[in-house]
Scaffold this active site. Structure first.
Site, PDB file in Angstrom:
ATOM      1  N   CYS A 131      43.773  31.466  40.198  1.00  0.00           N
ATOM      2  CA  CYS A 131      44.401  31.638  38.874  1.00  0.00           C
ATOM      3  C   CYS A 131      45.698  30.833  38.711  1.00  0.00           C
ATOM      4  O   CYS A 131      45.911  30.170  37.687  1.00  0.00           O
ATOM      5  CB  CYS A 131      44.658  33.120  38.624  1.00  0.00           C
ATOM      6  N   HIS A 244      50.591  35.290  34.511  1.00  0.00           N
ATOM      7  CA  HIS A 244      51.337  34.668  35.610  1.00  0.00           C
ATOM      8  C   HIS A 244      52.320  33.648  35.024  1.00  0.00           C
ATOM      9  O   HIS A 244      51.975  32.918  34.086  1.00  0.00           O
ATOM     10  CB  HIS A 244      50.405  33.888  36.540  1.00  0.00           C
TER      11      HIS A 244
END
Ligand code: A2P
Length: 340
Positions: A131, A244
């Site tokens: 990710c 994130h």
């Protein structure tokens, strides 16, 4: 896109990423004539929703892939290691979200905005990258094409959803416990995650980096297709549910200014520039959660080196960092007529 309608399976459908995969398939109206949900025996029989209908979770078994055209896997590395080759042998194309196959030279590791052509050599297993790596390479690709990136220094601020649904519950429970003057319980993470930062994602390796850090190093080179790029990473878990963030410093061979980077990124698919410091406009996880784009801001010239740029990159780790990228890979396979 091909007019074919596929039988699609989601392996790990009850997990944080698996549920999002179902949602993304539905939202993008992926051409599936049937969508099947698979998970472990524990959740067989559970009902999940897809396009307003209930689908029953099936136990994942070796025969699950018979008659299935495409399987999106997000049930952890050991499930992928065991079941992806079985699926591939049965003629089912696997897009695997675990790290099990990513560095296998036979397996394309793909971010559709960056290296879609790599799909052409697939042998029924395609890996979805880490990710943090996905959201970093999307904006770095046009910069690399223009100015050649020599070195990347990245520090991440990663949401708990990346660890899975149990980690989301752990942060919720710890916050509630602390507000009620109770002790926190740590089951998923080695220390309290609520109101804390853990410089520790995945396991520590012999070189004292974590596996997550080395994924960023190795996967970036493979996706961008340039082994000479030097990458160094520090990955940190923070008490954020979704999204994130990354502080990224790059050094390029050719001079490129912050202004030029801003202009390049404004044109690039999948990227949204949010960069107006005077108006307090910059990317944050609260804006990125639930969104498809990779958001980039705080773009600055780094005057401590000859050709340096600093930037701040934020994306929804469950969407672009996992489920969305996997579905985009499947769409690209259809577009390129790579699904038999
Ligand atoms: P289950 O709900 O049956 O445990 P997360 O990453 O959010 O923790 O989710 C992990 C996903 O992987 C869940 O859907 C989980 O299903 C699934 N899973 C875990 N182990 C297996 C297994 N051995 N076989 C099939 N699915 C598994």
């Amino acid at each position: 896109m091909s007019s074919r309608e596929l039988v699609v399976g989601v392996v790990g459908a009850t997990g944080a990423v698996g549920r999002e995969m179902l949602k993304v398939l539905e939202q993008r109206n992926f051409p599936a004539k049937e969508v099947r949900a698979l998970a472990s025996k524990r959740s067989a029989g559970t009902l999940l929703e897809f396009k307003g209908k209930k689908i029953k979770v099936e136990e994942l078994v070796p025969d699950s892939f018979k008659g299935m055209d495409l399987a999106l896997f997000s049930a952890g590395g050991s499930v992928s290691k065991k079941f992806a080759p079985i699926a591939a042998k049965d003629g089912c194309i696997v897009v695997d979200n675990s790290s099990a196959w990513r560095m296998d030279p036979e397996v394309p590791l793909v971010v559709p905005e960056v290296n879609p052509k790599d799909l052409e050599k697939h042998k029924n297993i395609i890996a979805n990258p880490n990710c943090s790596t996905i959201q970093m390479v999307v904006p770095l690709k046009p910069i690399h094409d223009q100015a050649r990136i020599k070195r990347i220094v990245v520090s991440t601020y990663q949401a708990v959803s990346g660890t899975g649904h149990k980690a989301i519950e752990e942060l919720e429970k710890q916050v509630r416990a602390l507000f009620n003057m109770q002790d926190v319980e740590c089951n998923v993470y080695p220390y309290q995650i609520a109101f804390n930062c853990l410089p520790h994602i995945d396991v520590f390796l012999d070189n004292d980096y974590t596996k997550e850090e080395m994924k960023m190093v190795n996967e970036t080179k493979k996706i961008i297709g340039d082994n000479s790029i030097k990458v160094t990473a520090t990955t940190v878990r923070v008490p954020v549910f979704y999204g994130h963030s990354e502080s990224v410093n790059i050094e390029t061979e050719k001079k490129i200014t912050a202004k030029e980077v801003r202009a390049l990124l404004t044109q690039f698919p999948g990227v949204k520039v949010l960069d107006n410091p005077k108006e307090k406009i910059y990317p944050m996880p609260i804006f990125a959660a639930g969104e498809d784009d990779v958001f980039v801001g705080r773009i600055r010239d780094d005057d401590t080196i000859e050709n340096g740029i600093n930037m701040w990159i934020v994306a929804d780790n469950i969407r672009k960092g996992a489920a969305l990228n996997a579905v985009q890979i499947a769409e690209e396979l259809l577009k390129r007529e790579l699904i038999p």
